[in-house]
Design an enzyme around this catalytic site. Sequence first.
Site, PDB file in Angstrom:
ATOM      1  N   HIS A  87      -0.040   3.685  -6.507  1.00 49.44           N
ATOM      2  CA  HIS A  87       0.779   4.634  -6.819  1.00 49.44           C
ATOM      3  C   HIS A  87       0.208   6.032  -6.739  1.00 49.44           C
ATOM      4  O   HIS A  87      -0.841   6.255  -8.009  1.00 49.44           O
ATOM      5  CB  HIS A  87       1.278   4.310  -8.399  1.00 49.44           C
ATOM      6  CG  HIS A  87       2.407   3.229  -8.432  1.00 49.44           C
ATOM      7  ND1 HIS A  87       3.798   3.408  -8.531  1.00 49.44           N
ATOM      8  CD2 HIS A  87       2.190   1.713  -8.292  1.00 49.44           C
ATOM      9  CE1 HIS A  87       4.149   2.420  -8.588  1.00 49.44           C
ATOM     10  NE2 HIS A  87       3.479   1.244  -8.538  1.00 49.44           N
ATOM     11  N   CYS A 121       5.026   1.063  -3.544  1.00 48.46           N
ATOM     12  CA  CYS A 121       5.141  -0.182  -4.096  1.00 48.46           C
ATOM     13  C   CYS A 121       6.560  -0.751  -3.568  1.00 48.46           C
ATOM     14  O   CYS A 121       6.623  -1.109  -2.626  1.00 48.46           O
ATOM     15  CB  CYS A 121       5.033  -0.031  -5.547  1.00 48.46           C
ATOM     16  SG  CYS A 121       4.555  -1.538  -6.575  1.00 48.46           S
ATOM     17  N   GLU A 152       1.476   8.927  -7.671  1.00 48.57           N
ATOM     18  CA  GLU A 152       1.928   9.863  -8.850  1.00 48.57           C
ATOM     19  C   GLU A 152       1.485   9.344 -10.005  1.00 48.57           C
ATOM     20  O   GLU A 152       1.491  10.165 -10.882  1.00 48.57           O
ATOM     21  CB  GLU A 152       3.414   9.586  -8.623  1.00 48.57           C
ATOM     22  CG  GLU A 152       4.100   8.369  -9.463  1.00 48.57           C
ATOM     23  CD  GLU A 152       4.009   7.185  -8.479  1.00 48.57           C
ATOM     24  OE1 GLU A 152       4.231   6.035  -9.071  1.00 48.57           O
ATOM     25  OE2 GLU A 152       3.503   7.252  -7.382  1.00 48.57           O
TER      26      GLU A 152
END
Length: 218
Positions: free
Chosen positions: A195, A104, A197
């Site tokens: 993302h 990002c 994660e």
Amino acid sequence: MIHNVGVIRYPGSNCDIETLDYFNNLDGYNRSKSFYIWHKEDNIEILDNVCLLVIPGGFAFGDRIYDKATDKYKISPGTMALKSPVTKLIKEAVIRGIPIIGICNGFQILTQLGLLPGKLTLNDSKQFECKKVNCIFDYYDKKESIKLCIANSYGKYISDDSYNSVSSHAFLKYENGDIAGMCDLNRKIFGMMPHPERNNYDFKHLLIKCVLENNTFN
């Protein structure tokens, strides 16, 4: 040998904790662990025994560049980060051939540094978008559909003429064909808007495989 994953931490980071946990104790890498690198760090020795450098997302460091405090500003995500001392480490990692992942805002920083071609611009919706989207991971002999989380305003990738065929270096795309993730010509520097994660771990093995394991799925 200990293989460490360095996670760069800029002011305002809010996905750094999740990213640190996501890249800790990598499968297949004995005694690997992740650790933070503060943005003021410029000692290149910290890269010794580092197998991967990660620039996490989830922050807006440098999104607004002010002419002077509280005065007029322009939107340029990632620009302010270039002035941080840790930029020296990022460039040294490139010289050493240490793989880099920018997520990002981390992707935005990599394009601002000129380490990846193109730029990230305002979404067509003109709004901040936070949702799970369908993506296609397509890299060498591996192609797989996956749902990943996005959270961005300046998340639309615009290519330039740096590469002869930008699409051939897009390892991740949205289901409409737009680029969600790019890598450099040497396949050592990876930038992605979604993302990982924030997702479950079903994408992790694909990401680590293409970044760290000689770019092959054989």
